[in-house]
Design an enzyme around this catalytic site. Structure first.
Site, short mmCIF file in Angstrom:
data_model
loop_
_atom_site.label_atom_id
_atom_site.label_comp_id
_atom_site.label_asym_id
_atom_site.label_seq_id
_atom_site.Cartn_x
_atom_site.Cartn_y
_atom_site.Cartn_z
N HIS A 148 -16.54 4.68 -6.92
CA HIS A 148 -16.74 4.01 -5.62
C HIS A 148 -17.86 4.61 -4.78
O HIS A 148 -17.90 4.43 -3.57
CB HIS A 148 -15.42 4.03 -4.82
CG HIS A 148 -14.36 3.15 -5.42
ND1 HIS A 148 -13.05 3.19 -5.04
CD2 HIS A 148 -14.44 2.20 -6.39
CE1 HIS A 148 -12.35 2.31 -5.75
NE2 HIS A 148 -13.17 1.70 -6.58
N CYS B 187 -38.79 -1.63 3.03
CA CYS B 187 -38.62 -3.04 3.41
C CYS B 187 -38.06 -3.22 4.82
O CYS B 187 -37.75 -4.35 5.22
CB CYS B 187 -37.70 -3.74 2.41
SG CYS B 187 -35.96 -3.35 2.64
P1 NAD Z 1 -4.78 5.09 -1.15
O1 NAD Z 1 -5.06 5.60 0.23
O2 NAD Z 1 -4.57 3.65 -1.37
O3 NAD Z 1 -3.49 5.82 -1.72
C1 NAD Z 1 -3.29 7.19 -1.64
C2 NAD Z 1 -2.13 7.54 -2.56
O4 NAD Z 1 -2.00 8.96 -2.58
C3 NAD Z 1 -0.77 6.98 -2.09
O5 NAD Z 1 -0.14 6.39 -3.21
C4 NAD Z 1 0.00 8.23 -1.62
O6 NAD Z 1 1.38 8.14 -1.89
C5 NAD Z 1 -0.64 9.32 -2.45
N1 NAD Z 1 -0.63 10.66 -1.83
C6 NAD Z 1 -0.80 10.98 -0.52
N2 NAD Z 1 -0.81 12.32 -0.37
C7 NAD Z 1 -0.62 12.85 -1.62
C8 NAD Z 1 -0.54 14.19 -2.12
N3 NAD Z 1 -0.64 15.26 -1.31
N4 NAD Z 1 -0.36 14.37 -3.45
C9 NAD Z 1 -0.25 13.29 -4.29
N5 NAD Z 1 -0.33 12.01 -3.86
C10 NAD Z 1 -0.51 11.79 -2.55
O7 NAD Z 1 -5.96 5.66 -2.04
P2 NAD Z 1 -6.70 5.05 -3.30
O8 NAD Z 1 -5.70 4.56 -4.28
O9 NAD Z 1 -7.67 6.09 -3.69
O10 NAD Z 1 -7.49 3.75 -2.81
C11 NAD Z 1 -8.12 3.60 -1.58
C12 NAD Z 1 -9.64 3.54 -1.54
O11 NAD Z 1 -10.00 4.35 -0.44
C13 NAD Z 1 -10.42 4.11 -2.69
O12 NAD Z 1 -11.28 3.14 -3.13
C14 NAD Z 1 -11.26 5.28 -2.12
O13 NAD Z 1 -12.62 5.11 -2.47
C15 NAD Z 1 -11.14 5.15 -0.65
N6 NAD Z 1 -10.91 6.42 0.09
C16 NAD Z 1 -11.48 7.59 -0.33
C17 NAD Z 1 -11.23 8.79 0.34
C18 NAD Z 1 -11.89 10.07 -0.15
O14 NAD Z 1 -12.96 10.02 -0.73
N7 NAD Z 1 -11.25 11.24 0.05
C19 NAD Z 1 -10.36 8.80 1.43
C20 NAD Z 1 -9.79 7.58 1.86
C21 NAD Z 1 -10.07 6.41 1.15
ZN ZN Z 2 -35.35 -1.47 1.52
#
Ligand code: NAD
Ligand code: ZN
Length: 251
Positions: free
Chosen positions: A128, A160
């Site tokens: 992502h 651009c």
């Molecule tokens: P999500 O936020 O949908 O889900 C997070 C999951 O992690 C949940 O199922 C939750 O139960 C679990 N969780 C929370 N704390 C935890 C812990 N300490 N240990 C284990 N599990 C734990 O996240 P997703 O599935 O990655 O999808 C959301 C989108 O958000 C992704 O595409 C991502 O790119 C983006 N995102 C990225 C970041 C980052 O880069 N750190 C932060 C927020 C969102």
């Molecule tokens: Zn450009």
């Protein structure tokens, strides 16, 4: 989950890893939660408490209001910039080293846009994009000038004049081709697939688990709130930062 069950599941997961020739790991926002980076499901704070992250991380939002989306990312960058890898990231680096000594293939794939896996020493494929990279919203060329995270003014492309945006895959956008091909290949080849800290709701990444299962891999899930996905074979319920070090120690 009782401690006895937890131990049984941990042993089962360690046995699967020991027997595997090829391991594929998919991490999500949950693995960075213990480093203090909020997941998308956490309520936002401060200035942004009335907004949902899902509504800001989209191409539609940027087209409607580029200033708002850029400001939000500058805010997120400030929130993330001093954060450090937690025991879960460190354990995965150890697992990568273990796999190398044992002549196993290990593919680490993340949906996260932070760089905590890299900070922990891991080689990782980002599906992502990257929070710290920028590109032009018009001609797609990378924007490599330094960006001042302390201010919010919009930047323009030197080629651009298009608006500069974070190099992140937003809702409604395609995944980067090379990275996605790598992930598909890794999943088709693996005997064990581990899903860590992901709600498995965001496609196409969520589909990787299904593909792994269909081609015969065993599925391990590490999640604080298990997703109840019936495809999971071994459920390790709890914090990634507590479970993963134990799993690596059990090898
Ligand atoms: P999500 O936020 O949908 O889900 C997070 C999951 O992690 C949940 O199922 C939750 O139960 C679990 N969780 C929370 N704390 C935890 C812990 N300490 N240990 C284990 N599990 C734990 O996240 P997703 O599935 O990655 O999808 C959301 C989108 O958000 C992704 O595409 C991502 O790119 C983006 N995102 C990225 C970041 C980052 O880069 N750190 C932060 C927020 C969102
Ligand atoms: Zn450009």
């Amino acid at each position: 989950m009782s401690d006895m069950t937890a131990l049984a599941e941990l042993t089962q997961a360690a046995d699967l890893l020991t027997q595997a020739k090829s391991i594929c790991i998919l991490t999500g926002a949950g693995i960075s939660a213990e480093s203090g980076i909020p997941t998308f499901r956490d309520k936002q704070t401060g200035l942004w408490e009335n907004y949902r992250a899902e509504d800001l991380a989209s191409i539609d939002a940027f087209e409607r209001n580029p200033q708002m989306v850029w400001s939000w990312y500058q805010w997120r960058r400030n929130l993330v910039k001093d954060k450090q890898p937690n025991p879960a990231h460190h354990a995965l680096f150890k697992l990568q080293q273990w796999a190398e000594t044992e002549h196993k293939t290990l593919a680490l794939i993340t949906q996260n846009v932070d760089d905590l896996h890299e900070q922990a020493g891991s080689k990782v494929t980002h599906l992502h994009g990257h929070l710290w990279r920028n590109k032009c919203s018009g001609c797609d060329s990378p924007y490599t000038e330094p960006v001042d995270y302390s201010q919010d003014s919009l930047l323009h492309c030197p080629h651009c004049e298009g608006l500069i945006r974070p190099d992140i895959v937003w809702f409604g956008e395609m995944l980067p081709q090379q990275e996605w091909r790598y992930a598909e290949h890794a999943v088709n080849d693996c005997d064990v697939f581990i899903s860590i800290g992901t709600s498995s709701l965001v496609y196409p990444a969520a589909g990787l688990l299904q593909v792994a299962k269909q081609q015969g891999a065993a599925i391990i899930e590490v999640n604080l709130n298990p997703t109840q996905n019936p495809l999971v074979d071994v459920e390790l319920a709890g914090k990634a930062g507590e479970i993963l070090p134990k799993l690596v120690d059990a090898l």
